[in-house]
Design a protein around this motif. Structure first.
Motif, PDB file in Angstrom:
ATOM      1  N   LEU A 112       0.998  -1.146   0.123  1.00  0.00           N
ATOM      2  CA  LEU A 112      -0.044  -0.015  -0.008  1.00  0.00           C
ATOM      3  C   LEU A 112       0.872   1.179   0.009  1.00  0.00           C
ATOM      4  CD1 LEU A 112      -2.815  -0.691   2.686  1.00  0.00           C
ATOM      5  CD2 LEU A 112      -2.904  -0.525   0.020  1.00  0.00           C
ATOM      6  N   VAL A 113       0.536   2.042  -0.849  1.00  0.00           N
ATOM      7  CA  VAL A 113       1.282   3.503  -1.016  1.00  0.00           C
ATOM      8  C   VAL A 113       0.290   4.505  -0.741  1.00  0.00           C
ATOM      9  CG1 VAL A 113       2.633   4.913  -2.373  1.00  0.00           C
ATOM     10  CG2 VAL A 113       2.855   2.479  -2.820  1.00  0.00           C
ATOM     11  N   ALA A 114       0.869   5.607   0.065  1.00  0.00           N
ATOM     12  CA  ALA A 114       0.038   6.784   0.461  1.00  0.00           C
ATOM     13  C   ALA A 114       0.255   7.729  -0.579  1.00  0.00           C
ATOM     14  CB  ALA A 114       0.251   7.156   1.927  1.00  0.00           C
ATOM     15  N   PRO A 115      -0.578   8.120  -1.776  1.00  0.00           N
ATOM     16  CA  PRO A 115      -0.501   9.071  -2.528  1.00  0.00           C
ATOM     17  C   PRO A 115      -0.418  10.618  -1.857  1.00  0.00           C
ATOM     18  CG  PRO A 115      -1.961   7.556  -3.338  1.00  0.00           C
ATOM     19  CD  PRO A 115      -1.843   7.188  -2.015  1.00  0.00           C
ATOM     20  N   ALA A 122      -2.265   5.853   6.937  1.00  0.00           N
ATOM     21  CA  ALA A 122      -0.874   5.516   6.900  1.00  0.00           C
ATOM     22  C   ALA A 122      -0.474   5.546   8.475  1.00  0.00           C
ATOM     23  CB  ALA A 122       0.056   6.676   6.099  1.00  0.00           C
ATOM     24  N   ARG A 123      -0.980   6.638   9.148  1.00  0.00           N
ATOM     25  CA  ARG A 123      -0.551   6.729  10.691  1.00  0.00           C
ATOM     26  C   ARG A 123      -1.035   5.728  11.366  1.00  0.00           C
ATOM     27  NH1 ARG A 123      -1.607  12.817  11.284  1.00  0.00           N
ATOM     28  NH2 ARG A 123      -2.390  13.099   9.270  1.00  0.00           N
ATOM     29  N   ASN A 124      -2.310   5.429  10.985  1.00  0.00           N
ATOM     30  CA  ASN A 124      -3.052   4.238  11.800  1.00  0.00           C
ATOM     31  C   ASN A 124      -2.367   2.588  11.519  1.00  0.00           C
ATOM     32  OD1 ASN A 124      -5.049   5.807  13.068  1.00  0.00           O
ATOM     33  ND2 ASN A 124      -6.592   5.576  11.363  1.00  0.00           N
ATOM     34  N   LEU A 125      -1.897   2.732  10.143  1.00  0.00           N
ATOM     35  CA  LEU A 125      -1.385   1.308   9.832  1.00  0.00           C
ATOM     36  C   LEU A 125      -0.055   1.441  10.608  1.00  0.00           C
ATOM     37  CD1 LEU A 125      -1.625  -1.212   8.417  1.00  0.00           C
ATOM     38  CD2 LEU A 125      -1.026  -0.184   6.199  1.00  0.00           C
ATOM     39  N   ARG A 126       0.493   2.479  10.523  1.00  0.00           N
ATOM     40  CA  ARG A 126       1.966   2.350  11.159  1.00  0.00           C
ATOM     41  C   ARG A 126       1.926   1.861  12.734  1.00  0.00           C
ATOM     42  NH1 ARG A 126       3.429   7.458  10.055  1.00  0.00           N
ATOM     43  NH2 ARG A 126       4.387   6.945   8.265  1.00  0.00           N
ATOM     44  N   ALA A 127       0.976   2.721  13.331  1.00  0.00           N
ATOM     45  CA  ALA A 127       0.610   2.448  14.911  1.00  0.00           C
ATOM     46  C   ALA A 127       0.117   0.873  15.201  1.00  0.00           C
ATOM     47  CB  ALA A 127      -0.017   3.487  15.482  1.00  0.00           C
ATOM     48  N   THR A 147       4.190  -4.006   7.148  1.00  0.00           N
ATOM     49  CA  THR A 147       5.454  -3.342   7.547  1.00  0.00           C
ATOM     50  C   THR A 147       6.095  -2.091   6.667  1.00  0.00           C
ATOM     51  OG1 THR A 147       6.547  -5.673   8.131  1.00  0.00           O
ATOM     52  CG2 THR A 147       8.181  -4.256   7.745  1.00  0.00           C
ATOM     53  N   GLU A 148       6.276  -1.108   7.538  1.00  0.00           N
ATOM     54  CA  GLU A 148       6.605   0.028   6.472  1.00  0.00           C
ATOM     55  C   GLU A 148       7.943  -0.246   5.994  1.00  0.00           C
ATOM     56  OE1 GLU A 148       6.462   4.830   7.012  1.00  0.00           O
ATOM     57  OE2 GLU A 148       6.245   3.697   8.756  1.00  0.00           O
ATOM     58  N   ILE A 149       8.137   0.012   4.885  1.00  0.00           N
ATOM     59  CA  ILE A 149       9.083   0.128   3.850  1.00  0.00           C
ATOM     60  C   ILE A 149       9.957   1.469   4.256  1.00  0.00           C
ATOM     61  CG2 ILE A 149      10.258   0.531   1.616  1.00  0.00           C
ATOM     62  CD1 ILE A 149       8.613  -2.198   2.290  1.00  0.00           C
ATOM     63  N   PRO A 150      11.566   1.160   4.561  1.00  0.00           N
ATOM     64  CA  PRO A 150      12.425   2.514   4.972  1.00  0.00           C
ATOM     65  C   PRO A 150      12.437   3.335   3.830  1.00  0.00           C
ATOM     66  CG  PRO A 150      13.484   0.294   5.177  1.00  0.00           C
ATOM     67  CD  PRO A 150      12.192   0.193   4.613  1.00  0.00           C
ATOM     68  N   THR A 151      12.604   4.772   4.309  1.00  0.00           N
ATOM     69  CA  THR A 151      12.477   5.663   3.110  1.00  0.00           C
ATOM     70  C   THR A 151      13.497   5.590   1.912  1.00  0.00           C
ATOM     71  OG1 THR A 151      11.889   7.138   5.073  1.00  0.00           O
ATOM     72  CG2 THR A 151      12.893   8.139   3.037  1.00  0.00           C
ATOM     73  N   ALA A 152      14.763   5.119   2.435  1.00  0.00           N
ATOM     74  CA  ALA A 152      15.745   4.956   1.131  1.00  0.00           C
ATOM     75  C   ALA A 152      15.283   3.969   0.294  1.00  0.00           C
ATOM     76  CB  ALA A 152      17.037   4.409   1.671  1.00  0.00           C
ATOM     77  N   GLU A 153      14.174   2.813   0.695  1.00  0.00           N
ATOM     78  CA  GLU A 153      13.796   1.947  -0.468  1.00  0.00           C
ATOM     79  C   GLU A 153      12.757   2.101  -1.172  1.00  0.00           C
ATOM     80  OE1 GLU A 153      13.934  -1.835   1.860  1.00  0.00           O
ATOM     81  OE2 GLU A 153      15.755  -1.365   2.940  1.00  0.00           O
ATOM     82  N   ARG A 154      12.008   3.392  -0.783  1.00  0.00           N
ATOM     83  CA  ARG A 154      10.394   3.496  -1.453  1.00  0.00           C
ATOM     84  C   ARG A 154      10.531   3.868  -2.898  1.00  0.00           C
ATOM     85  NH1 ARG A 154       8.253   7.177   3.303  1.00  0.00           N
ATOM     86  NH2 ARG A 154       8.245   5.542   4.990  1.00  0.00           N
ATOM     87  N   GLY A 155      11.828   4.345  -3.477  1.00  0.00           N
ATOM     88  CA  GLY A 155      11.858   4.897  -4.868  1.00  0.00           C
ATOM     89  C   GLY A 155      11.474   3.861  -5.979  1.00  0.00           C
ATOM     90  N   PRO A 156      11.599   2.820  -5.857  1.00  0.00           N
ATOM     91  CA  PRO A 156      11.247   1.971  -6.959  1.00  0.00           C
ATOM     92  C   PRO A 156       9.631   1.672  -6.897  1.00  0.00           C
ATOM     93  CG  PRO A 156      13.395   1.076  -6.067  1.00  0.00           C
ATOM     94  CD  PRO A 156      13.012   2.267  -5.215  1.00  0.00           C
ATOM     95  N   LEU A 157       9.287   1.687  -5.517  1.00  0.00           N
ATOM     96  CA  LEU A 157       7.950   1.052  -5.381  1.00  0.00           C
ATOM     97  C   LEU A 157       6.784   2.514  -5.756  1.00  0.00           C
ATOM     98  CD1 LEU A 157       8.639  -0.699  -1.972  1.00  0.00           C
ATOM     99  CD2 LEU A 157       7.898  -1.823  -4.140  1.00  0.00           C
ATOM    100  N   VAL A 158       7.301   3.563  -5.334  1.00  0.00           N
ATOM    101  CA  VAL A 158       6.480   4.702  -5.748  1.00  0.00           C
ATOM    102  C   VAL A 158       6.575   4.775  -7.278  1.00  0.00           C
ATOM    103  CG1 VAL A 158       6.539   7.093  -5.595  1.00  0.00           C
ATOM    104  CG2 VAL A 158       7.038   5.901  -3.417  1.00  0.00           C
ATOM    105  N   ALA A 159       7.788   4.500  -7.866  1.00  0.00           N
ATOM    106  CA  ALA A 159       7.695   4.923  -9.379  1.00  0.00           C
ATOM    107  C   ALA A 159       6.661   3.754 -10.074  1.00  0.00           C
ATOM    108  CB  ALA A 159       9.203   4.588  -9.925  1.00  0.00           C
ATOM    109  N   PRO A 217       4.367   7.441   2.669  1.00  0.00           N
ATOM    110  CA  PRO A 217       4.619   6.156   3.201  1.00  0.00           C
ATOM    111  C   PRO A 217       4.205   4.880   2.370  1.00  0.00           C
ATOM    112  CG  PRO A 217       3.367   7.624   4.731  1.00  0.00           C
ATOM    113  CD  PRO A 217       3.638   8.352   3.290  1.00  0.00           C
ATOM    114  N   VAL A 218       5.019   3.776   2.393  1.00  0.00           N
ATOM    115  CA  VAL A 218       4.858   2.444   1.840  1.00  0.00           C
ATOM    116  C   VAL A 218       4.838   1.347   2.555  1.00  0.00           C
ATOM    117  CG1 VAL A 218       5.652   1.165  -0.080  1.00  0.00           C
ATOM    118  CG2 VAL A 218       5.821   3.655  -0.441  1.00  0.00           C
TER     119      VAL A 218
END
Length: 138
Positions: free
Chosen positions: A57-60, A67-72, A90-102, A130-131
């Motif tokens: 799941l990606v939060a556009p 996203a905050r609820n899912l994180r908590a 499981t939240e994907i770390p910020t540095a790994e989101r690029g390919p998923l967002v693309a 958030p991804v």
């Protein structure tokens, strides 16, 4: 002091008319999640990403309430047509989101009149979205 992650709030018409209608008529997949503070359940339309054999799941709109609820809370239910899928997230770390967002923008960018593409134009940095990796539990 760290700034809070960006969040682009949707409008009244979307929150009170479009989203509930899409969810009620099952015109789009939906996420049901428990509120992080209230414990109430909330259901909203989402567009899950299937990428390299995994579901995300990606939060556009950025750091949204879902996203905050899912994180908590760390779990929820995804409705795909008539199928209900319970999952852990499981939240994907910020540095790994690029390919998923693309991949998400490529898959959904033109859907619903270009809604997704417009949201990513407002917040182009993948770190702002958030991804979550979803792992089916039942």
């Amino acid at each position: 002091m760290r700034r809070p992650p960006p969040y682009h709030k949707s409008g009244f018409f979307n929150n009170k008319v479009v989203s509930p209608l899409l969810t009620a008529l099952r015109l789009t997949p939906s996420l049901t999640i428990r509120g992080r503070a209230s414990g109430r359940t909330y259901t909203m339309p989402v567009l899950p990403l299937e990428h390299e054999g995994r579901r995300y799941l990606v939060a556009p709109r950025g750091n949204t309430h879902w996203a905050r609820n899912l994180r908590a809370v760390g779990e929820g239910e995804l409705r795909l047509g008539g199928r209900r899928i319970h999952f852990k997230a499981t939240e994907i770390p910020t540095a790994e989101r690029g390919p998923l967002v693309a991949a998400y923008v490529q898959q959904y960018g033109k859907k619903y009149g270009g809604f997704v593409a417009k949201e990513f134009e407002l917040m182009p940095d993948p770190a702002d979205h958030p991804v979550f990796l979803l792992i089916e539990t039942r």
